[in-house]
Write a protein that holds these residues in place. Structure first.
Motif, short mmCIF file in Angstrom:
data_model
loop_
_atom_site.label_atom_id
_atom_site.label_comp_id
_atom_site.label_asym_id
_atom_site.label_seq_id
_atom_site.Cartn_x
_atom_site.Cartn_y
_atom_site.Cartn_z
N PHE A 14 2.90 26.72 12.36
CA PHE A 14 1.46 26.91 12.13
C PHE A 14 1.02 26.24 10.83
CE2 PHE A 14 -2.19 29.15 10.35
CZ PHE A 14 -3.09 29.04 11.41
N SER A 15 1.85 26.26 9.82
CA SER A 15 1.51 25.59 8.56
C SER A 15 1.38 24.08 8.77
CB SER A 15 2.57 25.88 7.50
OG SER A 15 2.53 27.23 7.10
N PHE A 16 2.29 23.51 9.53
CA PHE A 16 2.17 22.10 9.87
C PHE A 16 0.87 21.83 10.62
CE2 PHE A 16 6.64 21.73 8.80
CZ PHE A 16 6.81 20.39 8.48
N PHE A 17 0.55 22.70 11.56
CA PHE A 17 -0.68 22.56 12.33
C PHE A 17 -1.91 22.60 11.41
CE2 PHE A 17 -4.27 24.79 14.30
CZ PHE A 17 -4.57 23.94 15.36
N ALA A 18 -1.96 23.60 10.53
CA ALA A 18 -3.11 23.74 9.63
C ALA A 18 -3.24 22.54 8.71
CB ALA A 18 -2.96 25.03 8.80
N GLN A 19 -2.12 22.01 8.25
CA GLN A 19 -2.17 20.82 7.40
C GLN A 19 -2.71 19.62 8.17
OE1 GLN A 19 -2.38 19.71 4.71
NE2 GLN A 19 -1.15 17.92 4.23
N GLY A 20 -2.32 19.48 9.45
CA GLY A 20 -2.85 18.40 10.27
C GLY A 20 -4.35 18.50 10.44
N VAL A 21 -4.85 19.71 10.65
CA VAL A 21 -6.30 19.92 10.79
C VAL A 21 -7.02 19.53 9.51
CG1 VAL A 21 -8.11 21.64 11.14
CG2 VAL A 21 -6.03 21.75 12.51
N ALA A 22 -6.54 20.02 8.37
CA ALA A 22 -7.20 19.78 7.09
C ALA A 22 -7.23 18.30 6.74
CB ALA A 22 -6.51 20.58 5.98
N PHE A 23 -6.09 17.63 6.92
CA PHE A 23 -6.03 16.21 6.55
C PHE A 23 -6.94 15.38 7.45
CE2 PHE A 23 -4.13 11.99 6.12
CZ PHE A 23 -4.07 11.89 4.74
N ALA A 24 -6.95 15.68 8.75
CA ALA A 24 -7.81 14.93 9.67
C ALA A 24 -9.28 15.15 9.35
CB ALA A 24 -7.52 15.33 11.11
N LEU A 25 -9.66 16.37 8.99
CA LEU A 25 -11.05 16.64 8.64
C LEU A 25 -11.48 15.87 7.41
CD1 LEU A 25 -11.35 20.48 9.30
CD2 LEU A 25 -12.70 18.68 10.39
N LEU A 26 -10.56 15.64 6.49
CA LEU A 26 -10.90 14.87 5.30
C LEU A 26 -11.03 13.38 5.62
CD1 LEU A 26 -11.25 14.89 2.15
CD2 LEU A 26 -8.83 14.26 2.06
N VAL A 27 -10.00 12.79 6.21
CA VAL A 27 -9.98 11.33 6.35
C VAL A 27 -10.96 10.83 7.40
CG1 VAL A 27 -7.60 11.17 5.53
CG2 VAL A 27 -8.04 11.36 7.99
N THR A 28 -11.26 11.63 8.42
CA THR A 28 -12.18 11.16 9.46
C THR A 28 -13.64 11.31 9.06
OG1 THR A 28 -12.06 13.31 10.56
CG2 THR A 28 -10.56 11.59 11.35
N ARG A 29 -13.92 12.02 7.98
CA ARG A 29 -15.30 12.16 7.51
C ARG A 29 -15.55 11.41 6.22
NH1 ARG A 29 -18.53 15.98 9.68
NH2 ARG A 29 -20.09 14.45 9.02
N ILE A 30 -14.74 10.42 5.92
CA ILE A 30 -14.91 9.65 4.69
C ILE A 30 -16.30 9.01 4.60
CG2 ILE A 30 -14.15 7.54 3.50
CD1 ILE A 30 -11.28 8.38 4.12
N PRO A 31 -16.84 8.40 5.68
CA PRO A 31 -18.20 7.85 5.57
C PRO A 31 -19.23 8.92 5.19
CG PRO A 31 -17.10 6.98 7.51
CD PRO A 31 -16.23 8.08 6.98
N ALA A 32 -19.10 10.12 5.75
CA ALA A 32 -20.04 11.19 5.41
C ALA A 32 -19.87 11.64 3.97
CB ALA A 32 -19.84 12.37 6.36
N ILE A 33 -18.63 11.69 3.51
CA ILE A 33 -18.38 12.04 2.10
C ILE A 33 -18.99 11.00 1.18
CG2 ILE A 33 -16.56 12.32 0.38
CD1 ILE A 33 -14.78 13.43 2.67
#
Length: 412
Positions: A14-33
């Motif tokens: 689950f920790s691996f899963f949560a880390q995958g979610v968090a990292f994807a949410l950051l890098v895929t929203r770079i234009p919005a950031i």
């Protein structure tokens, strides 16, 4: 296996899963950031480069920290910091707030990645069979979920904080509850003498790791992440600008890449148990290189996507097996070896994207794809570094006896 180990394995997944979610949410929203904080195109690379650099610092700090506290304690507190830092990225207003949030995210991610893989290697040793690919499959699944949530947020034009808050509210308490069942494992501290024979560890506590022996695995790790960053940063641009796809179609390769890494890792442990780590890594390197070759000569977008799919199937097995190999190579100092190896995750990430971009601008993007292809093939020369000792399951022959598991049996 006892219920304690099963719960430990599930909570770590689950920790691996949560880390995958968090990292994807950051890098895929770079234009919005970038839009939210009005970050210029010239300044953006500095912000993005700071994250893997600080993650490397976090990994180095973890190497020293786990000499005093168990890796489970590092993971228990670094994961909430990552999630809160993600929320900080979405909720801030000034550049200094963005910088502070990204700095916290980078440092915590380095500690998180290192401690997660330390626990994974330790659990694999205790289980006496390959399970590392399963943990990384959970990370891939999290990446798919995170990218999908990011797409939904962009589709409905949600503010970053609105997109991130529900995710943090779900994952943060779940991670804290799950951390109760982390298992540091019966790390093979008693095998320090065996590691001395291998030339790697000095002292009964496994305080030192021979960099000369670790270097081949470091190179393989960096190469794998050069390939990974090439896909994550350049696949959309390559399909749209070189292969003439639509903007919508250009977003597909990365999602397909993540799905193929999930599928490959889901079955990869069975391949390691059946054929051994060396064979699996060699096949993975050849498949990934073939994928980059297909991308380089693709006449159109669909063939290009086929190439990126092959890259995903090939690369997905290499990184987890590299961590596992470090644990086998230094059985008395697996935590230290994993922390040092983890740094080259970020080295590859820092090298890959600028390298492909520079070659694409100076030469051609088709030619640039041949560089990660050639680098991945270098892995073949170091594949023997993934071999196990004669009494270890990873060579595809002998397996540890049940009675030996968990008491320093070299059963990784």
């Amino acid at each position: 296996m006892t219920d304690v180990l099963r719960r430990g394995r599930a909570s770590l997944a689950f920790s691996f899963f949560a880390q995958g979610v968090a990292f994807a949410l950051l890098v895929t929203r770079i234009p919005a950031i970038q839009d939210r904080y009005d970050v210029s195109d010239g300044l953006l690379p500095a912000f993005l480069a700071a994250v893997p650099i600080l993650a490397g610092v976090g990994s180095v700090c973890t190497e020293h920290l786990v000499k005093r506290v168990p890796p489970s304690h590092v993971l228990r507190w670094s994961q909430p910091v990552v999630l809160l830092a993600l929320l900080g990225v979405g909720a801030g207003h000034g550049l200094w707030q963005l910088g502070l949030a990204l700095a916290a995210f980078g440092l915590a991610v380095g500690a998180l990645d290192a401690s997660m893989n330390m626990l994974g290697v330790s659990l694999q040793h205790t289980y006496g069979r390959s399970i590392m690919l399963g943990f990384h499959a959970a990370y891939s699944l999290g990446g798919i979920v995170g990218a999908s949530l990011a797409w939904a947020g962009a589709h409905w034009d949600l503010a970053l904080a609105v997109s991130y808050l529900p995710v943090v509210l779900v994952l943060l308490p779940a991670a804290l509850v799950g951390s109760r069942w982390y298992v540091d494992g019966s790390g093979p501290k008693e095998d320090a003498q065996a590691s001395d024979v291998a030339g790697g560890v000095s002292g009964a506590g496994g305080a030192g790791v021979g960099f000369k022996l670790l270097l081949p695995l470091c190179l393989v790790m960096a190469i794998a992440y050069i390939g990974d960053s090439t896909v994550s940063n350049w696949s959309a641009k390559y399909l749209q600008d070189v292969l003439g796809s639509s903007e919508q179609l250009a977003t597909v390769p990365y999602n397909v890449y993540m799905v193929t890494t999930l599928l490959g890792r889901a079955v990869g442990d069975f391949g390691v148990r059946r054929f051994g780590a060396v064979a699996v890594v060699r096949v993975g390197a050849v498949v990934a290189a073939a994928g980059f070759g297909v991308v380089a000569v693709a006449p159109g977008a669909w063939v290009g996507m086929l190439g990126f799919t092959l890259v995903g199937f090939g690369l997905c097995v290499i990184v987890p097996q590299t961590f596992a190999a470090a644990g086998r190579l230094f059985p008395g100092a697996a935590d230290v070896a994993v922390a040092r190896l983890n740094i080259f995750n970020y080295v590859g990430f820092l090298i890959g994207s600028p390298l492909v971009g520079a070659l694409g601008d100076a030469w051609s993007y088709r030619g640039a794809m041949l560089v990660p292809m050639a680098l991945v093939l270098v892995t073949l020369f170091y594949a023997q570094s993934f071999a196990s000792g004669p009494s270890r399951y990873g060579d595809g022959h002998e397996r540890p006896r049940t009675a030996d598991v968990g008491r320093g049996s070299n059963g990784l």
